[in-house]
Design a protein around this motif. Sequence first.
Motif, mmCIF file in Angstrom:
data_model
loop_
_atom_site.group_PDB
_atom_site.id
_atom_site.type_symbol
_atom_site.label_atom_id
_atom_site.label_comp_id
_atom_site.label_asym_id
_atom_site.label_seq_id
_atom_site.Cartn_x
_atom_site.Cartn_y
_atom_site.Cartn_z
ATOM 1 N N LEU A 231 -1.107 11.465 -6.160
ATOM 2 C CA LEU A 231 -0.417 11.708 -4.898
ATOM 3 C C LEU A 231 -1.181 11.084 -3.739
ATOM 4 O O LEU A 231 -0.592 10.417 -2.871
ATOM 5 C CB LEU A 231 -0.239 13.212 -4.684
ATOM 6 C CG LEU A 231 0.458 13.648 -3.394
ATOM 7 C CD1 LEU A 231 1.822 13.001 -3.246
ATOM 8 C CD2 LEU A 231 0.587 15.174 -3.359
ATOM 9 N N THR A 232 -2.490 11.252 -3.726
ATOM 10 C CA THR A 232 -3.310 10.691 -2.655
ATOM 11 C C THR A 232 -3.244 9.164 -2.661
ATOM 12 O O THR A 232 -3.092 8.529 -1.606
ATOM 13 C CB THR A 232 -4.766 11.145 -2.807
ATOM 14 O OG1 THR A 232 -4.817 12.573 -2.692
ATOM 15 C CG2 THR A 232 -5.649 10.533 -1.743
ATOM 16 N N ARG A 233 -3.350 8.553 -3.835
ATOM 17 C CA ARG A 233 -3.289 7.093 -3.911
ATOM 18 C C ARG A 233 -1.919 6.576 -3.483
ATOM 19 O O ARG A 233 -1.825 5.543 -2.803
ATOM 20 C CB ARG A 233 -3.618 6.617 -5.328
ATOM 21 C CG ARG A 233 -5.067 6.810 -5.713
ATOM 22 C CD ARG A 233 -5.395 6.118 -7.023
ATOM 23 N NE ARG A 233 -5.323 4.658 -6.905
ATOM 24 C CZ ARG A 233 -5.526 3.827 -7.935
ATOM 25 N NH1 ARG A 233 -5.808 4.327 -9.134
ATOM 26 N NH2 ARG A 233 -5.449 2.516 -7.764
ATOM 27 N N SER A 234 -0.853 7.274 -3.864
ATOM 28 C CA SER A 234 0.487 6.848 -3.471
ATOM 29 C C SER A 234 0.660 6.909 -1.957
ATOM 30 O O SER A 234 1.197 5.973 -1.338
ATOM 31 C CB SER A 234 1.534 7.731 -4.161
ATOM 32 O OG SER A 234 1.479 7.594 -5.566
ATOM 33 N N LEU A 235 0.219 7.999 -1.359
ATOM 34 C CA LEU A 235 0.298 8.138 0.097
ATOM 35 C C LEU A 235 -0.541 7.069 0.799
ATOM 36 O O LEU A 235 -0.117 6.497 1.815
ATOM 37 C CB LEU A 235 -0.175 9.525 0.513
ATOM 38 C CG LEU A 235 0.743 10.692 0.157
ATOM 39 C CD1 LEU A 235 -0.018 12.013 0.255
ATOM 40 C CD2 LEU A 235 1.972 10.718 1.056
ATOM 41 N N THR A 236 -1.705 6.787 0.246
ATOM 42 C CA THR A 236 -2.588 5.788 0.846
ATOM 43 C C THR A 236 -1.953 4.400 0.808
ATOM 44 O O THR A 236 -2.053 3.631 1.772
ATOM 45 C CB THR A 236 -3.943 5.777 0.132
ATOM 46 O OG1 THR A 236 -4.526 7.087 0.215
ATOM 47 C CG2 THR A 236 -4.888 4.777 0.758
ATOM 48 N N VAL A 237 -1.269 4.082 -0.294
ATOM 49 C CA VAL A 237 -0.571 2.801 -0.383
ATOM 50 C C VAL A 237 0.482 2.696 0.711
ATOM 51 O O VAL A 237 0.573 1.677 1.417
ATOM 52 C CB VAL A 237 0.073 2.620 -1.776
ATOM 53 C CG1 VAL A 237 1.047 1.448 -1.763
ATOM 54 C CG2 VAL A 237 -0.986 2.392 -2.836
ATOM 55 N N LEU A 238 1.293 3.732 0.864
ATOM 56 C CA LEU A 238 2.338 3.701 1.890
ATOM 57 C C LEU A 238 1.731 3.516 3.274
ATOM 58 O O LEU A 238 2.227 2.726 4.092
ATOM 59 C CB LEU A 238 3.168 4.983 1.845
ATOM 60 C CG LEU A 238 3.983 5.234 0.571
ATOM 61 C CD1 LEU A 238 4.859 6.472 0.749
ATOM 62 C CD2 LEU A 238 4.845 4.044 0.207
ATOM 63 N N ARG A 239 0.661 4.232 3.535
ATOM 64 C CA ARG A 239 -0.009 4.099 4.835
ATOM 65 C C ARG A 239 -0.543 2.693 5.044
ATOM 66 O O ARG A 239 -0.341 2.077 6.100
ATOM 67 C CB ARG A 239 -1.145 5.113 4.922
ATOM 68 C CG ARG A 239 -1.886 5.121 6.261
ATOM 69 C CD ARG A 239 -3.188 5.890 6.145
ATOM 70 N NE ARG A 239 -4.120 5.207 5.233
ATOM 71 C CZ ARG A 239 -5.205 5.784 4.725
ATOM 72 N NH1 ARG A 239 -5.492 7.037 5.007
ATOM 73 N NH2 ARG A 239 -5.998 5.095 3.908
ATOM 74 N N ASP A 240 -1.186 2.149 4.024
ATOM 75 C CA ASP A 240 -1.877 0.876 4.180
ATOM 76 C C ASP A 240 -0.932 -0.318 4.282
ATOM 77 O O ASP A 240 -1.297 -1.350 4.862
ATOM 78 C CB ASP A 240 -2.864 0.666 3.034
ATOM 79 C CG ASP A 240 -4.062 1.608 3.116
ATOM 80 O OD1 ASP A 240 -4.211 2.288 4.160
ATOM 81 O OD2 ASP A 240 -4.835 1.671 2.145
ATOM 82 N N VAL A 241 0.284 -0.212 3.705
ATOM 83 C CA VAL A 241 1.229 -1.336 3.805
ATOM 84 C C VAL A 241 2.118 -1.225 5.037
ATOM 85 O O VAL A 241 2.972 -2.071 5.267
ATOM 86 C CB VAL A 241 2.102 -1.469 2.538
ATOM 87 C CG1 VAL A 241 1.237 -1.683 1.315
ATOM 88 C CG2 VAL A 241 3.029 -0.272 2.365
ATOM 89 N N GLY A 242 1.911 -0.172 5.832
ATOM 90 C CA GLY A 242 2.673 -0.042 7.064
ATOM 91 C C GLY A 242 4.037 0.590 6.913
ATOM 92 O O GLY A 242 4.913 0.408 7.772
ATOM 93 N N TYR A 243 4.239 1.363 5.836
ATOM 94 C CA TYR A 243 5.504 2.085 5.691
ATOM 95 C C TYR A 243 5.700 3.015 6.889
ATOM 96 O O TYR A 243 4.806 3.779 7.254
ATOM 97 C CB TYR A 243 5.503 2.896 4.392
ATOM 98 C CG TYR A 243 6.653 3.867 4.299
ATOM 99 C CD1 TYR A 243 7.942 3.413 4.065
ATOM 100 C CD2 TYR A 243 6.452 5.224 4.487
ATOM 101 C CE1 TYR A 243 9.010 4.300 4.005
ATOM 102 C CE2 TYR A 243 7.507 6.124 4.429
ATOM 103 C CZ TYR A 243 8.780 5.654 4.191
ATOM 104 O OH TYR A 243 9.822 6.547 4.149
ATOM 105 N N ALA A 244 6.888 2.932 7.506
ATOM 106 C CA ALA A 244 7.108 3.647 8.767
ATOM 107 C C ALA A 244 8.117 4.774 8.671
ATOM 108 O O ALA A 244 8.422 5.419 9.683
ATOM 109 C CB ALA A 244 7.558 2.652 9.844
#
Length: 274
Positions: A231-244
């Motif tokens: 869950l943490t890695r998935s959230l981090t990916v979304l944050r890092d690619v600029g998912y808005a």
Amino acid sequence: MAHALDPTKALHTWSLFRTMGRFVAPGSAPSGALTENASTEGLDLLELPGQLAEHGFASAQLCHFYLPRTDAAYLAELRDAFDAAGVDLEVLLVDDGDVTHPEHGEEQQRWLSGWIGIAEQLGAPRVRVPAGDQPPTEVTIALSARRLRALATEHPGIRVLTENWKSLLVDAATTRRLLEELEGEVGLLIDTGNWTGPDKYEQIAQVAGNAECSQVKARESAPGVLDAEDLTRSLTVLRDVGYAGRISWVYAGTDDDEWGRLEEMHEITRAVTG
């Protein structure tokens, strides 16, 4: 480019399948992927918005199969229930239908169009439909794009989305190919739990920046234990690619205390977002 994740407390209502009594409305699952179940033992759908608000949720993605009726009077009552609770109906999720089926694709397109009309009556700004449940080829990708675009053209008053899901969109390359064919007429909802394998986070990263909505899924690392690392890695990916878009949680574990597990997901999300 990293982007602060939307703090809105949101969920995909599949997370409450047991709370809803495992209800699947008759006629809502023609593929047989879900077992129809007209039990009235769970939470009534009209009471769901109020319960969401009591648990602090301001946004929901609603599964189509929870609707016991689709007449105008009931849809108006359900829309009023969401409005009264102050809960935003982010998207209606149509969880069946295959526009790429070699024999029934046109029929499935008409069936999906009917559900998009229901989403419009509910006042949802978006509706998610499957891209197809056939293996990806140039033919099936082109067919999916043509029929999804036709649905969007038929319903200009609502944003039609599809998802990295089922047999067609098995990886990022295929998803990107379909998005190119769609030319922005149909958008993407990213589900972080639909792809597996050692490169799943890289695959998600390749398309998530283009997504308008999300489903961030939490499975278990052991019975009753959320897989916090995934869950943490998935959230981090979304944050890092600029998912808005919003972070809509999906609890996919075995605990009957679905509300409690959603609250645990909230705490993990807060740790990522700061």
